[in-house]
Design an enzyme around this catalytic site. Sequence first.
Site, PDB file in Angstrom:
ATOM      1  N   SER A  40      16.804  24.239   4.543  1.00  0.00           N
ATOM      2  CA  SER A  40      18.221  24.214   4.860  1.00  0.00           C
ATOM      3  C   SER A  40      18.855  22.912   4.360  1.00  0.00           C
ATOM      4  O   SER A  40      18.349  21.818   4.610  1.00  0.00           O
ATOM      5  CB  SER A  40      18.415  24.329   6.373  1.00  0.00           C
ATOM      6  OG  SER A  40      19.775  24.269   6.702  1.00  0.00           O
ATOM      7  N   GLY A  41      19.961  23.063   3.640  1.00  0.00           N
ATOM      8  CA  GLY A  41      20.647  21.896   3.095  1.00  0.00           C
ATOM      9  C   GLY A  41      20.230  21.525   1.697  1.00  0.00           C
ATOM     10  O   GLY A  41      20.744  20.551   1.132  1.00  0.00           O
ATOM     11  N   THR A  91      22.400  28.241  -1.433  1.00  0.00           N
ATOM     12  CA  THR A  91      23.582  29.099  -1.533  1.00  0.00           C
ATOM     13  C   THR A  91      24.438  28.722  -2.733  1.00  0.00           C
ATOM     14  O   THR A  91      24.902  29.588  -3.479  1.00  0.00           O
ATOM     15  CB  THR A  91      24.404  29.001  -0.233  1.00  0.00           C
ATOM     16  OG1 THR A  91      23.572  29.385   0.879  1.00  0.00           O
ATOM     17  CG2 THR A  91      25.614  29.902  -0.297  1.00  0.00           C
ATOM     18  N   ASN A 120      22.593  20.672   7.613  1.00  0.00           N
ATOM     19  CA  ASN A 120      23.456  21.257   6.594  1.00  0.00           C
ATOM     20  C   ASN A 120      24.722  21.773   7.263  1.00  0.00           C
ATOM     21  O   ASN A 120      24.661  22.459   8.287  1.00  0.00           O
ATOM     22  CB  ASN A 120      22.726  22.401   5.868  1.00  0.00           C
ATOM     23  CG  ASN A 120      23.526  22.960   4.715  1.00  0.00           C
ATOM     24  OD1 ASN A 120      24.554  22.407   4.343  1.00  0.00           O
ATOM     25  ND2 ASN A 120      23.070  24.054   4.150  1.00  0.00           N
ATOM     26  N   SER A 137      24.804  26.044   6.376  1.00  0.00           N
ATOM     27  CA  SER A 137      23.436  26.558   6.295  1.00  0.00           C
ATOM     28  C   SER A 137      23.434  28.077   6.409  1.00  0.00           C
ATOM     29  O   SER A 137      24.048  28.656   7.309  1.00  0.00           O
ATOM     30  CB  SER A 137      22.588  25.951   7.418  1.00  0.00           C
ATOM     31  OG  SER A 137      21.293  26.518   7.422  1.00  0.00           O
ATOM     32  N   SER A 138      22.735  28.737   5.472  1.00  0.00           N
ATOM     33  CA  SER A 138      22.583  30.196   5.532  1.00  0.00           C
ATOM     34  C   SER A 138      21.550  30.532   6.599  1.00  0.00           C
ATOM     35  O   SER A 138      20.398  30.107   6.513  1.00  0.00           O
ATOM     36  CB  SER A 138      22.137  30.736   4.174  1.00  0.00           C
ATOM     37  OG  SER A 138      23.098  30.490   3.193  1.00  0.00           O
ATOM     38  N   GLY A 189      13.383  28.536   2.542  1.00  0.00           N
ATOM     39  CA  GLY A 189      12.150  27.925   2.068  1.00  0.00           C
ATOM     40  C   GLY A 189      11.209  27.619   3.215  1.00  0.00           C
ATOM     41  O   GLY A 189      11.512  27.854   4.393  1.00  0.00           O
ATOM     42  N   GLU A 197       9.471  25.895   6.136  1.00  0.00           N
ATOM     43  CA  GLU A 197      10.034  25.001   7.143  1.00  0.00           C
ATOM     44  C   GLU A 197       8.937  24.496   8.064  1.00  0.00           C
ATOM     45  O   GLU A 197       8.060  25.263   8.490  1.00  0.00           O
ATOM     46  CB  GLU A 197      11.121  25.713   7.970  1.00  0.00           C
ATOM     47  CG  GLU A 197      12.356  26.085   7.160  1.00  0.00           C
ATOM     48  CD  GLU A 197      13.443  26.697   8.018  1.00  0.00           C
ATOM     49  OE1 GLU A 197      13.187  26.940   9.214  1.00  0.00           O
ATOM     50  OE2 GLU A 197      14.554  26.928   7.501  1.00  0.00           O
TER      51      GLU A 197
END
Length: 1178
Positions: A273-274, A278, A319, A322-323, A545, A547
Amino acid sequence: MAPAGTHSSSGSRNSSGKKAPKGRVQPSFNSIKSLPAEIRLMESSSSSASQSSEKVGHSNGGVSGNGNLEGVEYVAGQGDQVIDDSPYGERAVPVLDEDSEIGSSPSPSAPSIAESKWNDTVSYAKKKNVQAWYQLPDGNWELGKIISASGTESIISLPEGKVLKVQNDCLLPANPDILDGVDDLMQLSYLSEPTVLYNLQYRYDRDMIYTKAGPVLVAINPFKKVQLYGNESIEAYQRKSIQNPHVYAIADTALREMKRDEVNQSIIISGESGAGKTETAKIAMQYLAALGGGSGIEYEILKTNPILEAFGNAKTLRNDNSSRFGKLIEILFSETGKISGAKIQTFLLEKSRVVQCAEGERSYHIFYQLCAGAPAALREKLNLKSVGDYKYLRQSNYTITGVDDAEQFRNVMEALDVVHVTKDDQESAFAMLAAVLWLGNVSFTVIENENHVEPVADEALLTVAKLIGCEVKELQLALSTRKMKVRNDIIVQKLKLSQAIDTRDALAKSIYSCLFDWLVEQINKSLGVGKRRTGKSISILDIYGFESFERNSFEQFCINYANERLQQHFNRHLFKLEQEEYIQDGIDWTKVEFEDNQACLNLFEKKPLGLLSLLDEESTFPNGTDLTFANKLKQHLKSNPCFKGEREKAFAVSHYAGEVSYDTTGFLEKNRDLMHMDSVQLLSSCKSSLPQKFASSMLVQSEKPVVGPLFKSGGADSQKLSVATKFKGQLFQLMKRLESTTPHFIRCIKPNNLQSPGKYEQGLVLQQLRCCGVLEVVRISRSGFPTRMTHQKFARRYGFLLLESVASQDPLSVSVAILHQFNILPDLYQVGYTKLFFRTGQIGVLEDTRNRTLHGILRVQSCFRGYKARCFVKETRKGICTLQSFIRGEKTRKEFAVLLRRQRAAITIQKQIKGQLTRKQFLEATNASTVIQSVIRGWLVRKCSGNIGLLNLGDKMGNESDEVLVKASYLAELQRRVLKSEAALREKEEENEILHQRLRQYENRWSEYELKMKSMEEVWQKQMRSLQSSLSIAKKSLAVDDNDSARNSDASVNASEYSGDTGGGNVTFKSHESNGVRPMSASLSVISRLTEEFDQRKQVFGDDAKFLVEVKSGQVDASLNPDRELRRLKQMFESWKKDYGARLRETKVILHKLDSEERVSDKLKKKWWTRRNSTRIS
């Protein structure tokens, strides 16, 4: 897409033209006899193991041990840029061809740091003054210089001035400066964690955020805008004029391979994330839309991004956007290569964020955008409040710095219109969002003396019932009771407070999840309507990804499981490419083992004792808890090497990226995804259409049969799917789709957790590199024969190093001769059908020799070309100066001619204008005089007849007479007008007098001119008459003389008869006679000439005087001054008259003299005749 590795020799100079550190010693050569005759390397007679140097025999110098040409200064940017085969693009490092796969020089193995991960590199000889990487106690790597080395220990100097004594195994070699910032990690001579970190940081500091790692693109989030995108960049990558790593290059490769091979492509984007997944996906879609657009559908595809981001993205600690879901966008193409449609598939939406978010985070963006940007009519219809009025939203921050939620909401509504979501459906969707927000405000009251609760019928409950279209009583029952079927009876159970809150939150999560799925379905319908599918597509996978946090829950469990599957797909794809290329070229090779994660996947998927199977099994037990699940895992999986049990509810799994510890708290609840039938029945009974659709979807998903790899023996048709099972099924479908495509990989990296531009944290970046397997990618690519070149390229690149002439030989023979010349061992290379394959580092000797030779050649060429250029410039400058002189002269002459014509024209114009103005003034004066005269004459007439005050009229008929008296007022008015007219008349008289004076002046001047001309003419006439009279007199005198001479001649005849008598007197007379005839004829000729001259001069002076008079009077136009010409004519006339008069007087004198002589002779004759007569008489 074959992996490519590079090797760049540790040359003596880096890319900036500076000398390399002394510690980087040139490799020694066993035999270097193959340089051209101009520059030939000779091995030094005194060579040692640590400090050997090579000499180059040359007429002007040689090559020293550090590889520099003696007496020749090497300047980067001159010689380097001429090397067209360089793979480094703009850096112009003299290495192999751009499209050749080239290898690396030996890398060390550091067992204490990297263990056996880097055993593909040869041992690194610790030498004096060599730079190496050393890991500090805080985990960061520092570049130091080895001062001395002895045995297994070395003394290094760090940049801060510290000097340490360390073990050799703790050091990793550093790459030469010439390799700083290479765009492909395969080009690094020494591949290790610190060298990769340094290379990425070097490029990141210069806004080069994209780097290749073999077939993988590494993208580091810059957290700022960089000048790498736009239409110009898209066109450049389309034309292949830019070869730098970029998302555009990946998308372009996928598009070209799809058209060429007619095989579906996929772009797999991963990262934590971040990291910018996206944005990277949007950039790839932007490029595909630009190249495959034209039908308009590409605009709709791009407009799906703001919708999905609003409903699926949220602010987290790492982020701001973040998605919280994974998505696969499949872009469909037509036969002509244009986009014809698209399809979106989503994975594992984080529903728990709807009802709960941590401190510093936000829920999904759409909630805040709706509260901030909804129009007044919509706010009133949905009974919307501010963000702080909703329990679900006030748990943490409300706003994001630099983001306008109201503006974002308008963008979302515009995007919904573009993808053809109707206004009614939009209002229904917003109503569901408002219902979710109001559900969070529903409160419960505990019934006294009873262990259950009831919902409070306040504004929140009433608003929720209104928005979803159900009765308030039904909503209260659904939130406070639960129906249970026991055999054939239905039992109603009242819920406790915690159970009621869980039911409320479950309903809110389910509504939002169904709304998200419904929205994706509507988008897919819009993107697929009327689009003809040809089977060719490019899929963009934007998925979470690997984590690893301090506390990892069920979401991280599923995410890491998905990444294990993707990593295995990646490894197999990469190794498959290597194996296919080896077999295709027919070389002998041994299968290279790589780190396979099949054991970890078995831990997740094995039945019946896999993690997922045990989780589903425990979730089916009503009394199952997170602790019992953890204990069951420890009991059944303790022998698995990838599993490790920990205290209480925790367990650890050894993933490919490292060990991750999971906390089972909440595992069972999230896996069950409880949604009781009471809530489903509530939604199905609603009047609104959307809740009914949600209920139908929930029933279909919960009762969907299990098929394929998820099949269990017994009761499969009625088995309900858990979250983990559904995710596993989606993952299997995803992998099946990816297996049928050609994948392209992008790994996104986040440089820091503060989202600060320019900050680079080594530990964080290294963790992500390990998690996404970048280092493993390069290691696998380098494990076999990473350096590969075709025979033609190898012979073309190194053939000039051979001393013998090889022009007539085939490329394979030339390549073998080069290998033998440099004594490369057969075990270190393989000769294929079309290529040469080398082990790591074997191309370095050839490349170093080639670079130093080319540097010398290029230096000579630069000097010669500079001399030729200077000569050419001198000749060109000389020619230009000559040409300029001619051109400027011609230009000046033309300009002078133009000016001359203009001057003459100006004079003519001035003359015409002045004459016209004078004539005009004269006419105006004449007209004015006429007017004045008429006025005066009229006034005089009126004055003479205006003094009559009384008119006496005689009556002819009788004696009566009438007297007409003029009134006094009329007379006064007449007198006033008379006085006024008199004053005006006096003014006119004065003006007339002035004009008369001017006219008299002009007349006087004109009369003076006429008098002068007349006087001059009279003078000339008088003078002419005097001259004419003089001439006539002269003529008459001459005529008389002629008569006298005739008479004298008769007399002489008569006198001749008496010649004998007179004697001496006769002789004298004859002599006088003869002397007198000649002067007479001469004088006649002189007089005739004078007469002719007089006539000519008279005619000339008369014509000139007449012409000047005409010019003076204006009858003839001429560019001369008549007065001055008249004076000059007068002077000429006076001078001629004076001269003519003098000559005339001289003629008169001569004539008088002749006349006197004739008279004397006549007297003599008379005397003689008298004497003769007297004699006769006597």
